[in-house]
Design a protein around this motif. Sequence first.
Motif, short mmCIF file in Angstrom:
data_model
loop_
_atom_site.label_atom_id
_atom_site.label_comp_id
_atom_site.label_asym_id
_atom_site.label_seq_id
_atom_site.Cartn_x
_atom_site.Cartn_y
_atom_site.Cartn_z
N ASN A 173 0.81 -1.22 0.00
CA ASN A 173 0.00 0.00 0.00
C ASN A 173 0.84 1.27 0.00
O ASN A 173 1.51 1.55 -0.99
N ASP A 174 0.87 2.02 1.10
CA ASP A 174 1.60 3.30 1.12
C ASP A 174 3.09 3.15 1.41
O ASP A 174 3.83 4.13 1.33
N LYS A 366 -9.29 4.33 -2.28
CA LYS A 366 -8.48 5.53 -2.45
C LYS A 366 -8.57 6.46 -1.25
O LYS A 366 -7.63 7.21 -0.96
N ASP A 367 -9.67 6.38 -0.50
CA ASP A 367 -9.83 7.24 0.66
C ASP A 367 -9.05 6.74 1.88
O ASP A 367 -8.86 7.48 2.85
N PHE A 371 -1.11 7.63 -0.64
CA PHE A 371 -0.60 7.80 -1.99
C PHE A 371 -1.52 7.09 -2.98
O PHE A 371 -2.12 6.06 -2.65
N PRO A 372 -1.63 7.59 -4.19
CA PRO A 372 -2.42 6.87 -5.20
C PRO A 372 -1.73 5.55 -5.54
O PRO A 372 -0.52 5.39 -5.36
N LYS A 373 -2.50 4.60 -6.02
CA LYS A 373 -1.94 3.27 -6.31
C LYS A 373 -0.97 3.32 -7.48
O LYS A 373 -0.10 2.47 -7.61
N SER A 374 -1.11 4.31 -8.34
CA SER A 374 -0.19 4.45 -9.46
C SER A 374 0.33 5.89 -9.48
O SER A 374 -0.25 6.79 -8.86
N GLY A 375 1.41 6.10 -10.20
CA GLY A 375 1.98 7.43 -10.28
C GLY A 375 3.27 7.54 -9.48
O GLY A 375 3.61 6.68 -8.68
N ARG A 377 5.85 8.80 -6.68
CA ARG A 377 5.83 9.26 -5.30
C ARG A 377 7.10 10.09 -5.04
O ARG A 377 8.20 9.66 -5.38
#
Length: 617
Positions: A173-174, A366-367, A371-375, A377
């Motif tokens: 996850n994060d 997402k809430d 961090f978003p799952k993609s993209g 960091r």
Amino acid sequence: MSNTRRGLGLIAQGLVSLMIALVPRSAPAAAAESDIRNTETPDFKTHFKMPDYTSRKQWEERRLRLRQQILSAAGLLPMPRRTPLRPKIVRRLNYQDYSIEVVLIETLPGYYLGGNLYRPIGKTAAAPGVLLPHGHWKRGRLEDQGSYSVPALGINLARQGYVVFAYDMVGFNDTQQTPHSFGGWPETLWSFHPMGLQLWNSIRAMDFLQSLPDVDQHRIAATGGSGGASQTFLLAAVDERVRYVAPVNMVSAHMQGGDPCEEAPGLRLDTFNVEIAAMIAPRPMLLISSTHDWTRHTPIEEFPAVKRIYQLYGAPDNVQNAHIDAEHNYNRQSRESVYHFLAKNMQRDDPPLKLVDGEFSLPAEKDLLAFPKSGVRDVAGYADVFQMWKVEAILQTQSNVDPPAQREALRYALAADWPSRLESDIDGRRIVLSRIGKGDRVTGYWTPGKGVPVLVVHPGGSSSALRTEAVGRLAQSGRPVLIIEPFISTAARIRMQRFDEYFLSYNRTEAADRVQDILTALAFLKAQSGRRPELIGLGDAGIWCVFAAAIAPIAIDVIADLNGFGGSDEDFRDRFFVPGIQRAGGLSAALKLVNRTRGIIQAQASGEAITGTEGQY
């Protein structure tokens, strides 16, 4: 020149001398017939047996050693600096009787642990806290299914009046600055691996939970299922701030883990999960087991073994077992068993009205993430985190002014001890030594005599050593001379180490075993004569002898050929591979310890001259 200086000799590159205190003698007995290190190589599926402990004192001594062993395996001996956590609340979700916050904390400079903080709404008094590490379900702390649900546990505990911090495993996850599985030989030398990083995250998660103004610092529990249970009892074993413990479906004598975050080199040397869990005694603990996984024997095997340790404290009722008829799980029945256990121990004066799972609506994934799952960091990457780990370790070693603590760190990395009792079998010039109760076997060439005893270690063994002119003269000198054969792994053991990913969690390396054999031989010489032995290390054996002298508790005069060994990662990989040795201080720490009493370390020209306290040979 003084007699002491005449007692120091030259060989190849290194000269080291050390003076420490004497130790008692040991009586010889029959040595082991075979070396257990080559005949018994445990792994994570070995069926282990709980040792018998007959007194609380005996157990407390063992418990202290196990705690240091776990910390050493985790790369946490000595404990790293507790840098500022800088907690960040990314968002807060409010509901009628609880809230969920998305949290990031900085457990190391530039490295972030993500989690969800579940809080009750409407409480004014400080609440008990619960740490909630998750297991190896795909969605980690977000997993919500019938057999396992972190949100169900967090939400229902918050409704019952607890503040709950559910945090990520490494790589979930994060928390993805490192993957869940990582490492190679450099990381192994520096004890940088998922298990240690995750245990450090758990310790810092405890720091965070204790820092919250609405949490009662003296009422904090930990619970988790499967891999989360491993993290639960490992944390509680080394951190007594965890006062109540509920590991679910993991405390087994039959299966120890088998995942990168549950294994680490040195972690289970001569121990296993049941003994580690017993370290929690006498703090209240609920062992939850299942009829259809590796904990199916718990009511008749593991639970009674742990209870015997609690009995040493006069607190057998402080440990309980709930045996659930289910597959591997942390399901509703298991959760409700935990609710009753926690309420009984943590909320006796004001127990919750309902100790059952209630219905809830799970927020969108997402809430619950920072961090978003993609993209991309904007955080440090793997290489930066590993480099920071090494820098922190080096700074810690350089600033360490406590020789006993430094010696302890090296001793636990090497997993080597000065034996208190020895067995011996002498037949002419042939000798076999072993430590009583250990089953190891050290063979060698033995010449009794008078005067200062000397131990010679050559990588080629006694035959190679005796072929050198200087050692040959030494053997004819009339002094007690012992030349040992270096420990060599069998082909079967080498294959196992090559193909078993977790071999070193349960077994020592060849280099570490050789250091142990040197200590065993030195103990024999000390017991035979009562005098401080001399130690000569030839070729690559020189570095074995330096580390043996660094951790020995008695005085050793060492003549060691370092033969170009400079202490780099590559040197340790190629010539002295011991997990965690760099994290424990490496060559510089060993030389400081050997050099602290009488600082003589000189580079010498190559040659065969050996000078002993009885004269030159």
